[in-house]
Write a protein that holds these residues in place. Structure first.
Motif, short mmCIF file in Angstrom:
data_model
loop_
_atom_site.label_atom_id
_atom_site.label_comp_id
_atom_site.label_asym_id
_atom_site.label_seq_id
_atom_site.Cartn_x
_atom_site.Cartn_y
_atom_site.Cartn_z
N THR A 79 0.84 -1.19 0.00
CA THR A 79 0.00 0.00 0.00
C THR A 79 0.88 1.24 0.00
OG1 THR A 79 -1.46 -1.28 1.41
CG2 THR A 79 -1.98 1.04 1.14
N SER A 80 0.77 2.02 -1.05
CA SER A 80 1.67 3.18 -1.14
C SER A 80 1.08 4.36 -0.38
CB SER A 80 1.89 3.55 -2.60
OG SER A 80 0.87 4.41 -3.03
N ASP A 81 1.89 5.40 -0.21
CA ASP A 81 1.39 6.59 0.49
C ASP A 81 0.47 7.40 -0.40
OD1 ASP A 81 4.60 6.97 2.04
OD2 ASP A 81 2.77 5.99 2.78
N ASP A 82 0.55 7.16 -1.71
CA ASP A 82 -0.29 7.94 -2.63
C ASP A 82 -1.58 7.22 -2.97
OD1 ASP A 82 2.74 8.70 -4.40
OD2 ASP A 82 1.72 9.80 -2.78
N LYS A 120 -7.04 3.44 -6.24
CA LYS A 120 -5.79 3.35 -7.00
C LYS A 120 -4.62 3.27 -6.04
CE LYS A 120 -7.62 5.55 -11.05
NZ LYS A 120 -8.30 4.29 -11.33
N ASN A 121 -3.70 2.39 -6.33
CA ASN A 121 -2.55 2.16 -5.48
C ASN A 121 -1.30 2.31 -6.33
OD1 ASN A 121 -1.01 1.36 -3.29
ND2 ASN A 121 -1.23 -0.81 -3.76
N PRO A 122 -0.82 3.56 -6.54
CA PRO A 122 0.29 3.74 -7.46
C PRO A 122 1.47 2.86 -7.07
CG PRO A 122 -0.55 5.85 -6.73
CD PRO A 122 -1.23 4.80 -5.91
N PRO A 123 2.19 2.27 -8.02
CA PRO A 123 2.00 2.30 -9.48
C PRO A 123 0.96 1.33 -10.02
CG PRO A 123 3.89 0.99 -8.91
CD PRO A 123 3.34 1.49 -7.62
N ASP A 124 0.18 0.71 -9.16
CA ASP A 124 -0.82 -0.25 -9.59
C ASP A 124 -2.12 0.50 -9.82
OD1 ASP A 124 -1.96 -3.37 -8.10
OD2 ASP A 124 -2.04 -2.56 -10.13
#
Lengths: 160, 248
Positions: B92-95, B164-168
């Motif tokens: 899980t990204s911060d963005d 959305k889970n960048p880069p995914d």
């Protein structure tokens, strides 16, 4: 003896068929443009019969109780048929067909519960339609299952 | 779906299994110092390398999968929680972003009512849900649920959650329908099924108990005839007629 057995067997099959017809056919309350209960409603719109859900003004609990007990009556009567055939071959001489009688009695009770609840709760003050074929068949099968159950309780096996 | 990975897993297993068989066969250990150690070590390093390769090669087949309910039923005036979560092969990204859209029943367009980005939620302050929305999710746990207070018949419609889970970022949003009722209807057939199930269950229980009693009594009769004293009081009511013997 054989004629008697065939007659009793035919009576039992008749009750199963009548119970199935009363349960499955949506014809408990009928008029020239309406045929309704207990699963859905057929209404004649234009020249086309449409199938819709029952109106939500029907008391849900009672409706589902009628559905459940009429299905149970069919199930008990059907099981009773198989039990009767099994008892025919396995019962010792002189014994009564109590098991089959018990199942027919249960079927009689269930269809009586279903028909009574329906008669007392639904369409009490309506007069634009009448009780239809399924309703009549339900009460007739109540009578027939009762007769059938009495016969089973009284009948004794003459031969092994 | 991100499960394009699965065709490669069986082949990977096949490879490792074949390696096991090859190195486990006798005669391969040779005359070196530790005959069993070297093939196993080679196998382990190969396993680790393949796993690492797969994990880094995985991005080609991944996509984010968003989960919401299918339908939500609510009473007029109650609060309803619309849940949204997602599955992603990435951490899980911060963005991570969540956005909710609302399309009323019968309308063609949807409006955006909620957006979470850069660590902060942004709620609807102009549309039909102003001052009625609340963010009750936990983005670090991949939960982007919202709470709508005091629902009304005008809130009937379809809510779409897009996560959305960048880069995914490649994935399909998922929708949940909200149905508002005056009184929550009993689902058709719940009571029917319950009554039928209970009665048939009782029937099966009674028949089972009947046959069990007959079986047990038959065994008791056997033990009764073995020891004449002391067991008389334990005989069941049905056992007397079954003792087809002198006791009649």
């Amino acid at each position: 003896m054989l004629v008697l057995l065939v007659g009793i067997f035919l009576l039992h099959i008749t009750t199963v068929i009548l119970l199935l017809a009363a349960t499955i056919h949506n014809g408990w309350w009928v008029s020239s443009i309406l045929s309704t209960d207990i699963w859905g409603r057929w209404s004649l719109i234009g020249s086309h019969w449409n199938y819709t859900d029952l109106p939500s003004s029907y008391p849900e609990g009672y409706l589902q109780a009628v559905q459940a007990s009429s299905v149970l009556a069919c199930v008990f009567s059907a099981i009773g048929l198989f039990v009767f055939v099994a008892q025919l071959f396995t019962l010792p001489k002189g014994k009564r067909f109590t098991f089959s009688g018990i199942f027919q009695l249960l079927a009689c009770l269930c269809i009586m519960i279903a028909a009574s609840i329906y008669t007392d709760i639904f369409h009490k003050d309506e007069s634009n339609a009448e009780y239809g074929p399924s309703f009549i068949l339900a009460w007739i099968s109540f009578a027939l299952t009762f007769i059938s159950c009495v016969i089973y309780f009284v009948l004794r096996k003459k031969t092994t | 779906m991100s499960l394009d990975l699965t065709p490669s897993i069986p082949s990977f297993l096949l490879h490792s299994l074949s390696l096991l068989f090859i190195s486990g066969a006798p005669g391969h250990s040779g005359s070196s110092g530790c005959p069993r150690g070297r093939p196993i070590l080679a196998m382990l390093t190969l396993l680790v390398l393949t796993a690492a390769l797969l994990l880094t090669a995985a991005p080609q087949s991944e996509a984010i999968v968003v989960y919401t309910g299918w339908e939500r039923h609510a009473l007029v005036g109650s609060d309803v929680r619309l849940s949204c979560s997602f599955f992603s092969w990435r951490w899980t990204s911060d963005d991570v972003t969540f956005s909710w859209n609302y399309r009323p029943d019968g309308a063609k367009d949807s409006i955006s009512i909620f957006h979470y980005t850069g660590g902060a939620p942004y709620l609807d302050n102009k549309g039909p849900f102003r001052e009625r929305l609340e963010f009750v999710g936990n983005p670090s746990r991949r939960d982007g649920s919202i709470l709508i207070r005091n629902v009304d018949f005008n809130d009937n419609g379809t809510f779409t959650c897009d996560a959305k889970n960048p880069p995914d970022i490649v994935g399909r949003p998922s929708s949940v329908r909200l149905l508002v009722f005056e009184k929550v209807p009993i689902q058709a057939g719940v009571i029917t099924g319950a009554i039928i199930g209970v009665v048939l269950g009782l029937l099966i229980l009674v028949v089972a108990i009947y046959y069990l009693m007959r079986f047990l009594v038959a065994r008791r009769v056997f033990t009764l005839s073995m020891s004449k004293h002391g067991k008389k009081g334990k005989g069941k009511e049905g056992s007397q007629p079954r003792q087809a013997g002198p006791s009649k």
